[in-house]
Design an enzyme around this catalytic site. Structure first.
Site, mmCIF file in Angstrom:
data_model
loop_
_atom_site.group_PDB
_atom_site.id
_atom_site.type_symbol
_atom_site.label_atom_id
_atom_site.label_comp_id
_atom_site.label_asym_id
_atom_site.label_seq_id
_atom_site.Cartn_x
_atom_site.Cartn_y
_atom_site.Cartn_z
ATOM 1 N N ARG A 283 10.547 24.331 122.913
ATOM 2 C CA ARG A 283 9.873 23.207 122.262
ATOM 3 C C ARG A 283 9.305 22.215 123.262
ATOM 4 N NH1 ARG A 283 13.855 22.862 118.003
ATOM 5 N NH2 ARG A 283 12.983 24.175 116.395
ATOM 6 N N ALA A 284 10.024 22.003 124.355
ATOM 7 C CA ALA A 284 9.580 21.004 125.323
ATOM 8 C C ALA A 284 8.236 21.386 125.918
ATOM 9 C CB ALA A 284 10.622 20.848 126.426
#
Lengths: 351, 682
Positions: A283-284
């Site tokens: 996600r980052a």
């Protein structure tokens, strides 16, 4: 008292630049995944979120639809609108401003996800669905003040919808689902307990705010506040131009965003940072690129720069570094900078 | 907000309806919300394979995907229908109530026809399909039980609201979870045929591609889905082909033997592991277009089927009885593990009074608190003297701060089981919960008292059958008092745990504090998963100090612990008093508090508050604490060669659970899972 309903103008907030920017970026690009604002009491957290309402864009929606479906986006329509769309029925279109929908900490689950409509059931013996807060939040901002104090099972439900963009209801005799794509904005005071990492990760970005330390600025804060309380209308009037400018800038950025391109090196930067800093999941990386793209658009550019990447990293990384629930991640920002300049400059040389 | 009425749609109608016709299904998927295409997910080959294997051979019995956040777990499962041959993904959301899971009376029909008719629930929808539970470790225990029963039998029996019927409910159970949020109890774990651990990719090129595809999907979902249609079709054809092959696959005697040997080696409970392995191997062979299972298939199948079933050699489940029953221990321990595989956190135990796990803990409750085997409460004076002896030299040492040692998964301390008062009054806990109107609504019940938390849907269902005979006065519905139902709520109420940690000089020796810190962090991790609130008190030099008042922030507790220095004398009694005060204070604020005091010490003390002997004083205070109904746990940190057993003595005075620090570590399956992921089975 007059003008009680005039909110404090967003542009009248002194300092707190990172928080303001994070909020604006989310308005420009609703897919950024929301923002969590952490900080002590009295740091204009809530004020900023509420002030945001005045800057939100006006968009078209299907008249009478409880979920405010976009008449041009069949991919995210509720069942009703979708079947109308497929039967080529004409929608009555209305225009409304994007809203800030409040989720109070005391909210019960049935009000959040929606429930059986009691009135219909008694009067007509019919089973109907009564939409809850998540329905209202579709295409809007869902604001949770003191998000860390929210009941666990409500958090779970929230997570589910936030991740999916869909709210699935299987309760109290009701089986239903509807779109629930919202910008999750939370504020919290970390002294009162933490947020579970799982929820933390769902926020696209996290901003830590502290009270203004500079005396002059502190004075400006007090002055503004006093002026606002003395005459809200007059105070708002002072900022009318600035508000309009910001609104225009947001609209422009929204349009520009579609044209923003990123170079392969930017992907490399994102991936490299995540690998080196040992960030959970993907996600980052994704959030970093998206945030950088939005930043570029906000700055009026169609190209993502290394500076955008650095700023994006600052917003999306800090809360994702923890390995276990309690090990505190310390952001090695120098390393981030190093990676960005290494990969970025190599690219400049090539160009 | 204005109530806005919508006809109740069926969640499965739009994008999930199982269709026997491919083209129709394709269209339906597009009608619904766009899902990231299964085929476009990069990496995660093992996860994809596990899912495909289950499509090919549903007899494998489902899959559990466990892993960190943001690793496409849910994405893969939710898009599974794109490659399945007509199977749909039916989701069980966390907000589900019992009536929608099992099915219940159809209100509308019952009112209009005047005859009870059944409206099926998720378990019917899931029949012949995939039942998907996201965040399965957060699912209400009560719902878990209903599903377990059906998953085992393949039949859903309905006996409620005057309806008695049954229907087939065979489904592929797929769960995803993030282990940070707690583990599943082993009974549920075993229900999942195979297990895969999911992690993010560490490959730069792969990660880049992940971002690229995600961005492409988000910018124009329709085009992206279309682009990947060919791949999806190819995968689906592969699945169909393998499904066709499956019945032709032969299982040789030697394969069976190999399987049995491997399972035996892994020390799995029950026989499900073998069956799952064979079924998995069959699917693997079919996927590879072969008619025979080879050794590699079995090896691969073992990697899928064993991680969550493998057990360490069972060790003693009851540390208290250990010394006395050394000889019997081995055989008994094995029995215990067989009979009591229930490792779920106590907070998540169902409130259902007729559930047998309740009985189990009830039994334990009777056995444990008054363990007579514990040391006699009186001890020799000389013991005390000896205890004090090594102290002075340590008190000279300057304060030191130790690192936090290794942390581990804490064994189930079964805290609730000794919660006597609350357990005795049957159902009291349930009522307390309903009164507060907090917690998750999971089912309904009749109530004798005044209703404050009406379960309207259930009331309606109860009233529906009688509508045709009741006098209506123009209303569509008449509700009488006998119809009234109340909500039964389940709340994961955590306990309030106050840690009283010995930080005197003696703890600084031989890295002992490091071990202690590691153990306390492990307990904190456990507390986090159970949503407990924690407080931290240390005692050293001449006083006890509240390092952290009771909070939900376990991060803060950990920070305090990290900075906790050791050095000085040991005012044990002062520590206990402080702990007691903190708990009492908190009890004033929250009446229904479930307080637990955890004393981490070796029991040696050399500083009293009064002129009395320090150790007797501590025992005295300990007795008082136990008298007040506060549960206590003593974690003995004594590691010296000659054991004085002071902490144990204190524990028996306080009526406390006694654990040696090394006994805290759990022998859970999760450990085995960890081991396995680190080094492969072979």
């Amino acid at each position: 008292m007059k003008n009680v309903n005039i909110v404090y103008p967003f542009t009248g907030i002194v300092g707190q630049e990172q928080m303001k920017k994070a909020l604006i970026l989310n308005v420009i690009n609703p897919l950024l995944g929301g923002v969590l604002i952490r900080g002590e009491k009295g740091t204009a957290k809530s004020t900023a979120v509420r002030a945001l309402a005045d800057l939100l864009p006006i968009r078209s929606q299907v008249e009478g639809c409880a979920f405010g479906c976009d008449p041009r986006e069949p991919g995210n329509m509720c069942c009703d609108c979708l079947s109308k769309y497929e039967n080529h029925e004409n929608f009555v279109e209305t225009f409304g401003r994007m809203k800030v929908v409040d989720l109070p900490v005391s909210a019960t689950e049935d009000r959040v996800v929606g429930t059986l409509d009691i009135e219909q059931a008694i009067k007509k013996g019919e089973k109907k669905f009564e939409p809850g807060i998540l329905a209202q939040a579709n295409r809007n901002i869902l604001y949770v003040d003191e998000v860390n104090l929210l009941d666990d099972h409500i958090v779970d439900v929230l997570l589910d919808s936030a991740a999916m963009g869909v709210n699935t209801i299987e309760r109290e005799g009701v089986s239903y689902f509807h779109p629930a794509r919202f910008i999750l904005v939370g504020t919290m005071n970390p002294e009162e307990g933490d947020l579970r990492p799982q929820l933390l990760d769902r926020f696209g970005m996290v901003v830590d705010v502290v009270g203004e330390r500079n005396t002059e600025r502190r004075i400006a804060v007090i002055k503004n506040r006093l002026a606002y309380e003395a005459d809200k209308e007059e105070f708002a009037q002072q900022f009318i131009n600035e508000q309009q400018n910001l609104r225009d800038r947001i609209l422009k950025a929204k349009k520009l965003l579609k044209k923003v391109v990123y170079r392969d090196e930017m992907l490399e930067i994102a991936a490299k940072i995540s690998i080196e800093l040992d960030v959970d999941g993907h996600r980052a990386d994704i959030a970093m690129i998206k945030t950088a793209m939005t930043l570029a658009a906000f700055n009026g550019s169609t190209k993502v720069s290394s500076a955008d990447m650095l700023e994006a990293a600052e917003l999306v990384l800090p809360h994702r570094l923890r390995r276990t629930p309690f090990e505190e991640g310390i952001l090695n920002f120098d390393r981030v900078q190093q990676i960005i300049s290494e990969v970025g400059s190599a690219d400049y040389a090539a160009v | 907000m204005q109530p806005y009425n919508l006809p109740i749609g069926n969640a499965a109608d739009l994008c999930l309806q199982p269709g026997n016709h491919q083209v129709k299904k394709e269209k339906r998927t597009q009608r619904g919300f766009y899902r990231f295409p299964f085929a476009a997910v990069i990496g995660q080959e093992k996860v994809k394979k596990a899912l495909l294997l289950n499509l090919i051979n549903p007899q494998i019995g489902g899959v559990l995907l466990a892993g960190e956040k943001g690793t496409a777990k849910s994405t893969l499962v939710r898009s599974l229908n794109q490659v399945a041959n007509g199977m749909a993904v039916v989701e069980l959301p966390l907000n589900a109530t019992e009536d929608r899971v099992i099915g219940s009376i159809d209100i509308e029909k019952t009112i209009s026809v005047g005859k009870r008719s059944f409206e099926s629930g998720i378990l019917k929808k899931a029949d012949g399909n995939i039942l998907y539970i996201d965040e399965v470790n957060l699912l209400s225990e009560h719902i878990v039980n209903s599903i377990l029963e059906v998953a085992a039998s393949g039949v859903n029996h309905i006996e409620r609201e005057g309806i008695a019927c049954e229907h087939a409910s065979r489904f592929v159970l797929i769960g995803t979870m993030n282990p940070e949020e707690g583990f599943l109890r082993s009974q549920f774990l075993d229900r999942f045929g195979i297990y895969v651990e999911v992690g993010g990719s560490k490959n730069l090129a792969e990660r880049k591609e992940v971002i690229k595809r995600r961005l492409a999907f988000e910018s124009s979902p329709a085009a992206f889905v279309k682009k990947w249609e060919t791949e999806a079709t190819e995968l689906r054809d592969q699945v169909i082909e393998a499904q066709r092959k499956l019945p032709l696959i032969k299982i040789s005697e030697s394969i069976l033997k190999l399987t049995a040997d491997i399972v035996n080696e892994a020390n799995c409970a029950g026989n499900r592991a073998e069956l799952v392995m064979i079924q998995t191997a069959k699917a693997l062979a079919a996927l590879d277009n072969r008619k025979n299972i080879n050794i590699d298939d079995i090896k691969e199948a073992a990697e899928f089927a064993l991680p969550h079933r493998k057990r360490e050699k069972p060790d003693e489940p009851e540390p208290q009885e250990e010394q006395q029953e050394q000889e019997q221990q081995d055989s008994e321990a094995e029995e215990e593990t067989e009979a009591n595989p229930d490792e779920n956190p106590p907070e998540e135990e169902p409130d259902d009074p007729d559930n047998n796990s309740e009985e189990e803990s009830e039994k334990q409750e009777e056995d444990q608190p008054d363990t007579p085997e514990a040391d006699p409460p009186d001890s020799d004076e000389s013991d005390d003297d000896e205890a004090r002896e090594p102290e002075p030299e340590f008190s000279e040492i300057l304060d030191q701060i130790d690192e936090i040692g290794r942390s581990f998964i804490v064994r189930n301390l079964n805290i609730k089981a000794i919660d006597r008062k609350k357990r005795k009054g049957e159902g009291k806990r349930i009522k307390t919960k309903t009164d507060t109107k907090q917690g998750q609504y999971i089912k309904s019940a009749m109530s004798k008292n005044k209703i404050t938390d009406l379960a309207f849907d259930a009331t309606l269902r109860a009233a529906a059958p009688f509508q045709s005979v009741r006098e209506k006065n123009g209303l569509a519905l008449v509700i009488k008092s006998e119809d009234i139902r109340e909500k039964v709520r389940e709340k994961r109420t955590g306990s309030t745990i106050v840690f009283v940690v010995d930080a005197s000089g003696s703890m600084g020796a031989k890295k002992r504090m490091e071990t202690v810190k590691g153990a306390v962090v492990s307990l904190l991790t456990d507390a986090y998963q159970k949503r407990d609130r924690v407080g931290l008190i240390s005692f050293r030099k001449n006083e006890a100090e509240v390092l952290l008042n009771i909070t939900r922030s376990i991060d803060l507790a950990q920070k305090c612990l990290r900075d906790l220095p050791t050095g000085g004398k040991t005012p044990l009694a002062a520590g206990l008093i402080k702990g007691y005060e903190v708990i009492k204070n908190e009890q004033r604020k929250h009446e229904d508090l479930l307080p637990i005091l955890v004393l981490v010490s070796d029991g040696r003390t050399n500083t009293a508050i009064t002129d009395n002997d320090p150790f007797s004083e501590a025992k005295e205070i300990g007795k008082k604490i136990s008298f007040e109904g506060i549960q206590t746990i003593v974690v003995d940190t004594e590691v010296d060669f000659i054991k004085l057993g002071l902490a144990k003595e204190l524990a028996s005075c306080m009526n406390a659970r006694y654990y040696r620090i090394e006994d805290l570590e759990a022998d859970v399956l999760a450990d085995a899972v960890r081991d396995l992921s680190n080094h492969s089975l072979f």
